[in-house]
Scaffold this active site. Structure first.
Site, PDB file in Angstrom:
ATOM      1  N   ASP A 406       0.842  -1.180   0.000  1.00 36.56           N
ATOM      2  CA  ASP A 406       0.000   0.000   0.000  1.00 36.56           C
ATOM      3  C   ASP A 406       0.892   1.251   0.000  1.00 36.56           C
ATOM      4  OD1 ASP A 406      -2.807   0.988   0.395  1.00 36.56           O
ATOM      5  OD2 ASP A 406      -1.886   1.921   2.148  1.00 36.56           O
ATOM      6  N   GLU A 435       1.693   0.329  -4.877  1.00 34.11           N
ATOM      7  CA  GLU A 435       1.231   1.597  -5.405  1.00 34.11           C
ATOM      8  C   GLU A 435       2.416   2.561  -5.458  1.00 34.11           C
ATOM      9  OE1 GLU A 435      -3.271   2.319  -4.030  1.00 34.11           O
ATOM     10  OE2 GLU A 435      -1.873   2.234  -2.369  1.00 34.11           O
TER      11      GLU A 435
END
Ligand code: CA
Length: 715
Positions: A406, A435
């Site tokens: 994340d 990400e």
């Protein structure tokens, strides 16, 4: 007079800035370290920036203040904590946490700042008013490692640490604990070897494939089975995904049965580590939360177990689920959220060693690129070690096959590369991606693990927001369209995306250096579901056309080079009723609605057959950019909004010599020129097949409106 940016840069140096250097009276300036006044040797001055060089060493067990007349400003230690000088003195490369045996348990925790640490041993799993723990003082080594060994069998007890630091006393859960009581408020002392399901040692991960062979399916433990018509008994639980032959009352497959039918390769689970009890009360999990608020990183979330009160249960049941998924041919990737903690003050890291585990600006404010009020300092060696230790723990203890980071762009490059290196020593087929957004964090741009630095991050994948937005439109502008939803002039961008978004230095488009670096997707848990985005941006389209768009979007993903990624439920047009951020929405927004599968069976069938086509044909999964350069050929002279390419010459060892793929996003049929041949049609906007639907001879063909067409030729 204002004094600011007071930063301890070394054990004998303090840097600060004054706003009025002309009137600054240096002999009025005092530095206090705890109760001691530090003796200043001399100053270095550059404009209004001062560095005080000290005769003595700063004691980091005490806070430092600069005092000037009636001003008192706290010095920030974070620069010192990331320095070589600090690491040489305090970096502690040993196993942390507890080590249980039947005869003794050893506890280790690291905090050079602590004045005192006691181990508190409890019988109860959570705080109660009159409970008196057994208190054992820990010993400290010079590098800030605190330890003790208790010579008795502690299985079944719970523990915390009581830390005296900077004149405060905190009770914290060991961040390294591998088991916890209900709601994660105490560590649990267990024998981990008792958490293994039967035959766990024979569990084999189906990992032997190149990363581009992966078709990742992102889902959530609760969403996948919580619907009343899921046919799953253990709804919303880990073991709900172990149930075989589940069907809805319309006799359509659900849960694991559905995923098997769909045929993806990797299941990516939204947070399964223990997340904050403030988000979900494990004792009464009526609220909904995705779980991007980490509490105990090395323990599974209790609300997904059938008994969160028993520390063994959540571990056993998660392992049972992973083993079952492996047995059915699926790898299990885990969503990890090391970039922030659920609360910036009330968290275990901060209580154990305040200021160390987080990233700060020079003015002492916390870096907040995560938008959750804190960014962890992955560049600090003991935070980096924690992340690496945790990832390795999940691989070794739980047989996890991959990690989705994340907000990976908040981490530093060296941390991500160190993780990759460590994973490679265990198994180079373990996936690592995340990400790679370039976020506003207190780290130099060149040092962020973000997409623009992908050259420095080999074998690490990034969610490709370019292919996402090119296909369906900008996620932040609801009615914005993309190629598939009807925007024109996106052909050249789309072509680069189809070719794994490989960087082309001449044309200055592209992002990556290797096809295994791009995670190709149109939607994930964030933002509108694909269906909702189509409904918002193409509101006047017929239902039929919306379905063709839904097929074309992932038709492109599943025929493009790179790693394919699907958001669970999009295979039958998942909706969240136009809610863009459903992280705390109720089940009836987030669930996979199995009644909907019956309504969109045609779309499901299309996705399923597309997945099968991609898996059967390695030409779609080239793993070297050189192969893409020599085997992927775009056809010129296409009508506007038509993109066509050939995967030629038995690309990547394919059984088909030439594969012709054509996308037409126009709402009208198009007649195009194709290379003269006898082509076997295997994909239309209605059907995908592994065997020819019909033969097309010649050099012209008609394309359906809003369609993908796939043909092959062995001539
Ligand atoms: Ca929890």
């Amino acid at each position: 007079m204002t004094i600011y940016n007071v930063v301890v840069t070394s054990f004998n140096k303090i840097h600060f800035v004054v706003d009025d250097s002309l009137n600054f009276k240096i002999d009025h300036f005092i530095i206090k370290n705890g109760d001691n006044i530090l003796n200043i040797n001399h100053y270095e001055v550059c404009g209004n920036k001062f560095t005080a060089l000290l005769n003595s060493t700063i004691n980091i067990k005490k806070e430092c203040f600069v005092i000037y007349e009636n001003l008192k400003v706290k010095a920030n230690y974070s620069t010192l904590f990331s320095s070589k000088e600090f690491n040489d003195k305090y970096y502690c490369n040993c196993h942390l946490g507890y080590n249980y045996t039947k005869t003794s348990t050893t506890f280790k925790v690291w905090s050079p700042a602590a004045e005192n640490i006691c181990l508190l041993i409890y019988k109860e799993s959570e705080p109660s008013p009159n409970e008196k723990p057994e208190r054992v003082k820990l010993n400290e080594l010079l590098n800030g490692l605190w330890y003790c060994t208790i010579q008795t069998d502690l299985e079944g007890y719970y523990y915390t640490y009581e830390i005296t630091v900077y004149d405060n006393c905190y009770e914290a859960v060991d961040p390294y604990t591998t088991a916890i009581g209900v709601n994660g408020l105490r560590g649990a002392i267990i024998d981990l070897s008792k958490t293994n399901p039967e035959n766990w040692n024979y569990d084999i991960s189906p990992r032997t494939r190149s990363f581009t062979d992966s078709i990742i399916y992102e889902t959530n433990i609760r969403d996948i089975s919580i619907h009343h018509n899921s046919g799953v008994k253990n709804k919303g639980k880990f073991i709900g995904l172990t149930e075989d032959n589940t069907f809805s009352d319309k006799n359509i497959s659900t849960g694991l049965n559905h995923i098997k039918e769909l045929g993806i390769t990797h299941i990516q689970l939204m947070p399964i580590f223990d997340f904050s009890h403030k988000s979900i009360d494990e004792k009464n999990p009526t609220k909904y939360n995705w779980g991007y608020d980490p509490q105990n990183y090395n323990v599974p979330e209790g609300s997904y177990s059938t008994n969160p009160f028993n520390p063994y249960c959540r571990i056993y049941e998660l392992k049972l689920m992973i083993m079952k998924l492996h047995k059915n041919g699926f790898c299990v990737n885990m969503d990890v959220v090391f970039n922030h903690l659920w609360h910036h003050i009330d968290n275990n890291f901060q209580k154990i060693f305040p200021g160390y585990y987080f990233r700060y600006y020079e003015n002492g404010s916390m870096s907040n690129g995560s938008g959750c009020s804190n960014d962890t300092a992955s560049e600090n060696l003991m935070m980096r070690k924690f992340i690496i230790d945790s990832v390795k723990f999940w691989v070794k203890e739980y047989h996890i096959d991959g990690f989705r980071f994340d907000l990976m762009g908040l981490h530093d490059i060296e941390t991500m590369n160190s993780i990759r290196k460590e994973l490679d020593t265990i198994d180079p087929n373990i996936m690592l991606y995340g990400e790679g957004w370039n976020l506003n964090t207190a780290l130099h741009d060149d040092n962020k693990a973000c997409m623009k630095n992908s050259l420095k991050l080999p074998k690490i994948g990034h969610f490709n927001d370019v292919i996402r937005d090119v296909i369906k439109g900008n996620i932040f502008i609801p009615n914005d369209k993309g190629y598939a939803t009807g925007k024109s002039n996106l052909e050249s961008l789309l072509k680069n995306c189809i070719a794994a978004s490989i960087k082309n230095e001449e044309s200055n488009i592209g992002i990556f250096y290797n096809p295994c670096e791009t995670i190709n997707y149109v939607s994930c848990h964030d933002n509108y579901t694909l269906w909702d985005k189509i409904c918002v941006s193409c509101e006047n389209e017929s239902l039929e056309n919306k379905k063709y768009i839904q097929k074309l979007c992932n038709g492109i993903i599943l025929t493009s080079q790179g790693i394919a990624f699907l958001h669970s439920g999009e295979e039958f047009c998942r909706t969240k009723n136009m809610i863009e951020n459903s992280f705390t929405s109720l089940d009836n927004i987030n669930w996979i609605d199995w009644d909907r599968k019956a309504l969109f069976m045609d779309v499901f069938q299309y996705y399923k057959d597309l997945i099968s086509l991609r898996k059967s044909h390695s030409a779609f999964r080239m793993n070297k950019k050189e192969d893409i350069n020599s085997h992927l050929l775009f056809l010129n002279d296409m009508p506007q909004n038509v993109v066509a390419f050939i995967l030629k010459g038995y690309a990547n060892g394919d059984t088909w010599k030439n594969i012709l793929v054509i996308y037409n996003s126009n709402k009208n049929a198009e007649i195009i020129n194709i290379p003269y041949n006898s082509w076997n049609l295997v994909g239309t906007r209605d059907t995908i097949s592994n065997s020819p639907l019909k033969i097309i001879k010649g050099s012209k063909m008609q394309l359906d409106p809003i369609s993908m067409t796939v043909l092959y030729s062995n001539d």
